[in-house]
Design an enzyme around this catalytic site. Sequence first.
Site, PDB file in Angstrom:
ATOM      1  N   ARG A 163       0.828  -1.220   0.000  1.00  0.00           N
ATOM      2  CA  ARG A 163       0.000   0.000   0.000  1.00  0.00           C
ATOM      3  C   ARG A 163       0.859   1.267   0.000  1.00  0.00           C
ATOM      4  O   ARG A 163       0.496   2.272   0.603  1.00  0.00           O
ATOM      5  CB  ARG A 163      -0.950   0.020   1.216  1.00  0.00           C
ATOM      6  N   SER A 237     -10.742  -0.875   2.986  1.00  0.00           N
ATOM      7  CA  SER A 237     -10.015  -0.987   4.264  1.00  0.00           C
ATOM      8  C   SER A 237      -9.612   0.400   4.742  1.00  0.00           C
ATOM      9  O   SER A 237      -8.956   1.134   4.006  1.00  0.00           O
ATOM     10  CB  SER A 237      -8.737  -1.810   4.100  1.00  0.00           C
ATOM     11  N   GLU A 333      -5.060   3.622   6.052  1.00  0.00           N
ATOM     12  CA  GLU A 333      -4.754   3.380   4.641  1.00  0.00           C
ATOM     13  C   GLU A 333      -5.403   4.442   3.762  1.00  0.00           C
ATOM     14  O   GLU A 333      -4.866   4.857   2.742  1.00  0.00           O
ATOM     15  CB  GLU A 333      -5.256   1.977   4.261  1.00  0.00           C
TER      16      GLU A 333
HETATM   17  P1  FAD Z   1      -8.918   8.501  -5.427  1.00  0.00           P
HETATM   18  O1  FAD Z   1      -9.615   8.072  -4.188  1.00  0.00           O
HETATM   19  O2  FAD Z   1      -9.589   9.484  -6.315  1.00  0.00           O
HETATM   20  O3  FAD Z   1      -7.479   9.039  -5.051  1.00  0.00           O
HETATM   21  C1  FAD Z   1      -6.640   8.336  -4.140  1.00  0.00           C
HETATM   22  C2  FAD Z   1      -5.315   9.101  -4.017  1.00  0.00           C
HETATM   23  O4  FAD Z   1      -4.619   9.068  -5.256  1.00  0.00           O
HETATM   24  C3  FAD Z   1      -5.492  10.584  -3.699  1.00  0.00           C
HETATM   25  O5  FAD Z   1      -4.412  10.980  -2.897  1.00  0.00           O
HETATM   26  C4  FAD Z   1      -5.430  11.260  -5.059  1.00  0.00           C
HETATM   27  O6  FAD Z   1      -4.981  12.614  -4.977  1.00  0.00           O
HETATM   28  C5  FAD Z   1      -4.415  10.393  -5.784  1.00  0.00           C
HETATM   29  N1  FAD Z   1      -4.649  10.284  -7.226  1.00  0.00           N
HETATM   30  C6  FAD Z   1      -5.746   9.760  -7.846  1.00  0.00           C
HETATM   31  N2  FAD Z   1      -5.566   9.751  -9.177  1.00  0.00           N
HETATM   32  C7  FAD Z   1      -4.345  10.284  -9.416  1.00  0.00           C
HETATM   33  C8  FAD Z   1      -3.579  10.549 -10.587  1.00  0.00           C
HETATM   34  N3  FAD Z   1      -4.042  10.275 -11.815  1.00  0.00           N
HETATM   35  N4  FAD Z   1      -2.356  11.124 -10.466  1.00  0.00           N
HETATM   36  C9  FAD Z   1      -1.864  11.434  -9.232  1.00  0.00           C
HETATM   37  N5  FAD Z   1      -2.531  11.199  -8.081  1.00  0.00           N
HETATM   38  C10 FAD Z   1      -3.756  10.631  -8.171  1.00  0.00           C
HETATM   39  N6  FAD Z   1      -7.655  -0.874  -2.576  1.00  0.00           N
HETATM   40  C11 FAD Z   1      -6.813  -1.920  -2.696  1.00  0.00           C
HETATM   41  O7  FAD Z   1      -5.595  -1.748  -2.855  1.00  0.00           O
HETATM   42  N7  FAD Z   1      -7.276  -3.200  -2.636  1.00  0.00           N
HETATM   43  C12 FAD Z   1      -8.580  -3.489  -2.459  1.00  0.00           C
HETATM   44  O8  FAD Z   1      -8.953  -4.648  -2.423  1.00  0.00           O
HETATM   45  C13 FAD Z   1      -9.492  -2.407  -2.342  1.00  0.00           C
HETATM   46  N8  FAD Z   1     -10.821  -2.638  -2.149  1.00  0.00           N
HETATM   47  C14 FAD Z   1     -11.675  -1.605  -2.018  1.00  0.00           C
HETATM   48  C15 FAD Z   1     -13.028  -1.872  -1.815  1.00  0.00           C
HETATM   49  C16 FAD Z   1     -13.955  -0.841  -1.703  1.00  0.00           C
HETATM   50  C17 FAD Z   1     -15.409  -1.168  -1.501  1.00  0.00           C
HETATM   51  C18 FAD Z   1     -13.514   0.503  -1.788  1.00  0.00           C
HETATM   52  C19 FAD Z   1     -14.497   1.627  -1.709  1.00  0.00           C
HETATM   53  C20 FAD Z   1     -12.161   0.782  -1.973  1.00  0.00           C
HETATM   54  C21 FAD Z   1     -11.228  -0.263  -2.074  1.00  0.00           C
HETATM   55  N9  FAD Z   1      -9.846  -0.038  -2.261  1.00  0.00           N
HETATM   56  C22 FAD Z   1      -8.976  -1.087  -2.412  1.00  0.00           C
HETATM   57  C23 FAD Z   1      -9.317   1.340  -2.261  1.00  0.00           C
HETATM   58  C24 FAD Z   1      -9.414   2.048  -3.640  1.00  0.00           C
HETATM   59  O9  FAD Z   1     -10.332   1.430  -4.464  1.00  0.00           O
HETATM   60  C25 FAD Z   1      -8.064   2.091  -4.353  1.00  0.00           C
HETATM   61  O10 FAD Z   1      -7.104   2.732  -3.545  1.00  0.00           O
HETATM   62  C26 FAD Z   1      -8.138   2.814  -5.693  1.00  0.00           C
HETATM   63  O11 FAD Z   1      -6.934   2.649  -6.408  1.00  0.00           O
HETATM   64  C27 FAD Z   1      -8.431   4.313  -5.565  1.00  0.00           C
HETATM   65  O12 FAD Z   1      -8.685   4.829  -6.867  1.00  0.00           O
HETATM   66  P2  FAD Z   1      -9.447   6.175  -7.092  1.00  0.00           P
HETATM   67  O13 FAD Z   1      -9.356   6.500  -8.554  1.00  0.00           O
HETATM   68  O14 FAD Z   1     -10.784   6.122  -6.507  1.00  0.00           O
HETATM   69  O15 FAD Z   1      -8.501   7.197  -6.283  1.00  0.00           O
HETATM   70  N1  EPU Z   2     -10.833 -10.702   9.969  1.00  0.00           N
HETATM   71  C1  EPU Z   2     -11.545 -10.775  11.133  1.00  0.00           C
HETATM   72  N2  EPU Z   2     -12.641  -9.968  11.282  1.00  0.00           N
HETATM   73  C2  EPU Z   2     -13.040  -9.113  10.325  1.00  0.00           C
HETATM   74  C3  EPU Z   2     -12.309  -9.023   9.125  1.00  0.00           C
HETATM   75  C4  EPU Z   2     -11.196  -9.830   8.964  1.00  0.00           C
HETATM   76  O1  EPU Z   2     -11.206 -11.535  12.025  1.00  0.00           O
HETATM   77  O2  EPU Z   2     -14.056  -8.420  10.540  1.00  0.00           O
HETATM   78  C5  EPU Z   2      -9.668 -11.591   9.787  1.00  0.00           C
HETATM   79  C6  EPU Z   2     -10.064 -13.003   9.358  1.00  0.00           C
HETATM   80  O3  EPU Z   2      -9.234 -13.887  10.018  1.00  0.00           O
HETATM   81  C7  EPU Z   2      -9.712 -13.029   7.888  1.00  0.00           C
HETATM   82  C8  EPU Z   2      -8.529 -12.079   7.818  1.00  0.00           C
HETATM   83  O4  EPU Z   2      -8.822 -11.079   8.797  1.00  0.00           O
HETATM   84  O5  EPU Z   2      -9.361 -14.296   7.456  1.00  0.00           O
HETATM   85  C9  EPU Z   2      -8.321 -11.435   6.467  1.00  0.00           C
HETATM   86  O6  EPU Z   2      -9.534 -10.794   6.045  1.00  0.00           O
HETATM   87  P1  EPU Z   2      -9.821 -10.464   4.519  1.00  0.00           P
HETATM   88  O7  EPU Z   2      -9.523 -11.657   3.690  1.00  0.00           O
HETATM   89  O8  EPU Z   2     -11.161  -9.861   4.417  1.00  0.00           O
HETATM   90  O9  EPU Z   2      -8.699  -9.418   4.168  1.00  0.00           O
HETATM   91  P2  EPU Z   2      -8.160  -8.153   4.947  1.00  0.00           P
HETATM   92  O10 EPU Z   2      -6.773  -8.475   5.445  1.00  0.00           O
HETATM   93  O11 EPU Z   2      -9.128  -7.667   5.923  1.00  0.00           O
HETATM   94  C10 EPU Z   2      -6.930  -7.196   2.848  1.00  0.00           C
HETATM   95  C11 EPU Z   2      -6.852  -5.908   2.122  1.00  0.00           C
HETATM   96  C12 EPU Z   2      -8.071  -5.711   1.226  1.00  0.00           C
HETATM   97  C13 EPU Z   2      -8.101  -6.833   0.216  1.00  0.00           C
HETATM   98  C14 EPU Z   2      -8.170  -8.167   0.962  1.00  0.00           C
HETATM   99  C15 EPU Z   2      -8.040  -9.345   0.025  1.00  0.00           C
HETATM  100  C16 EPU Z   2      -5.539  -4.421   3.476  1.00  0.00           C
HETATM  101  C17 EPU Z   2      -5.522  -3.234   4.362  1.00  0.00           C
HETATM  102  N3  EPU Z   2      -6.721  -4.812   3.049  1.00  0.00           N
HETATM  103  O12 EPU Z   2      -8.045  -7.108   3.737  1.00  0.00           O
HETATM  104  O13 EPU Z   2      -7.929  -4.474   0.537  1.00  0.00           O
HETATM  105  O14 EPU Z   2      -9.201  -6.719  -0.657  1.00  0.00           O
HETATM  106  O15 EPU Z   2      -7.059  -8.259   1.903  1.00  0.00           O
HETATM  107  O16 EPU Z   2      -6.729  -9.483  -0.396  1.00  0.00           O
HETATM  108  O17 EPU Z   2      -4.477  -4.954   3.147  1.00  0.00           O
HETATM  109  C18 EPU Z   2      -8.436  -2.145   0.605  1.00  0.00           C
HETATM  110  O18 EPU Z   2      -7.225  -1.938   0.553  1.00  0.00           O
HETATM  111  O19 EPU Z   2      -9.274  -1.206   0.616  1.00  0.00           O
HETATM  112  C19 EPU Z   2      -8.931  -3.516   0.641  1.00  0.00           C
HETATM  113  C20 EPU Z   2     -10.223  -3.820   0.713  1.00  0.00           C
END
Ligand code: FAD
Ligand code: EPU
Length: 337
Positions: A163, A237, A333
């Site tokens: 991240r 997250s 994050e």
């Molecule tokens: P924004 O929120 O618009 O911007 C994020 C940051 O990047 C800001 O600081 C912004 O200024 C900067 N930025 C954006 N675009 C540019 C650009 N073109 N040039 C320079 N700076 C820029 N993230 C994960 O890594 N893994 C996940 O599994 C994951 N799951 C998610 C699930 C949900 C339901 C949600 C809501 C979010 C999740 N995220 C996850 C977080 C998010 O989706 C990612 O971080 C995504 O890449 C953000 O993209 P965005 O275009 O919305 O960025």
């Molecule tokens: N867990 C709990 N309680 C909860 C949630 C999770 O106990 O309420 C424990 C469970 O043991 C579970 C483990 O956490 O097995 C891992 O949970 P999960 O698979 O949902 O993944 P996470 O570690 O919570 C991370 C990323 C996610 C990504 C998933 C899948 C981070 C900060 N988050 O979540 O990214 O989608 O793994 O790879 O690394 C995001 O960055 O926004 C995001 C959603």
Amino acid sequence: MMVENKNLKELNTFGISANCKYFIEINSIEELQEALKFSKSKKLSPFILGGGSNLLLTQDIDTLVIHNNIKGFEVVEESENEVVVEVGAGEVWHELVMHCIEKNWGGLENLSLIPGRVGASPMQNIGAYGVEIKDVFEYLKAVEIATENEKLFDNAACEFGYRESVFKNIYKNQFVICKVAFRLTKNQHQLNTSYGAIEDELNKNNWEKNIANISKAVINIRQSKLPDPKEIGNAGSFFKNPVISQALYENILKQYPDISAYRIDENNVKIAAGWLIEKSGWKGKKIGNHGVHDRQALVLVNYGNAEGKDILALSTQIIEDIQLKFGIKLEREVNII
Ligand code: FAD
Ligand code: EPU
């Protein structure tokens, strides 16, 4: 077209109401350069907005917001086994993933259904289900805000980590990412099912192991626990999973044999922050119009009309509580604005 005093509620997945001083959508590098000239003339440092899915707006943005909508999809290199595609920062991430799967290009399938735009994907080296973009990232092209010059960053120059990237650290707010290129496989895909839940989902449905089915499995898993921002405001997250020392881990293990952890190396262990938050009694907690999601404790949610500063205050309470109970300092994050 430049707009003044625009409300950003529809442009952030937390659904927080906040205004910006100026707002412009740009569709090309030339339009971006024009916008940068405008911000310089007003002595403003612009804020770059993608899909707004990794932000918590805790106040109005007293500057120019540049909404990056540069589109485009180009194959820039192709061999028998691989293809390099260069994609506009304004393309929707999941649409790119779906397009690659249709073409049978492998590498992005584990990253299905992550919200946001392509341009933000290198910012925090998006990752899920055993894959991070650094695994397939080739280069990006960005415009430096101060000089308006284009600069190319290869994989090493981005200094990707969990991240993390150079754009969240030494180059914070200094570059606008305009194009991102990925190296993908055309055959002999490196299927990654190291994340146990993917194998379970494939087996449960009797699905053969291929990129399309891995994508489907990931989509199912994600939909079963992550709230859809269209229904409940959130930014995924809220905290990173913390990495702690072996000694601290062993100490906690004595009291909590069920702790959810992954070994990083001999001396370090990554702890599931969701587990820490759940164990501390926060899961599903509702405080007025915001709270902690009831299916995934790592996700803070806006049930409607919450203010960013209230969600920030909740996150501070959680950080303090986890520090007290486990001696672990959670880091946010989500980008706090
Ligand atoms: P924004 O929120 O618009 O911007 C994020 C940051 O990047 C800001 O600081 C912004 O200024 C900067 N930025 C954006 N675009 C540019 C650009 N073109 N040039 C320079 N700076 C820029 N993230 C994960 O890594 N893994 C996940 O599994 C994951 N799951 C998610 C699930 C949900 C339901 C949600 C809501 C979010 C999740 N995220 C996850 C977080 C998010 O989706 C990612 O971080 C995504 O890449 C953000 O993209 P965005 O275009 O919305 O960025
Ligand atoms: N867990 C709990 N309680 C909860 C949630 C999770 O106990 O309420 C424990 C469970 O043991 C579970 C483990 O956490 O097995 C891992 O949970 P999960 O698979 O949902 O993944 P996470 O570690 O919570 C991370 C990323 C996610 C990504 C998933 C899948 C981070 C900060 N988050 O979540 O990214 O989608 O793994 O790879 O690394 C995001 O960055 O926004 C995001 C959603």
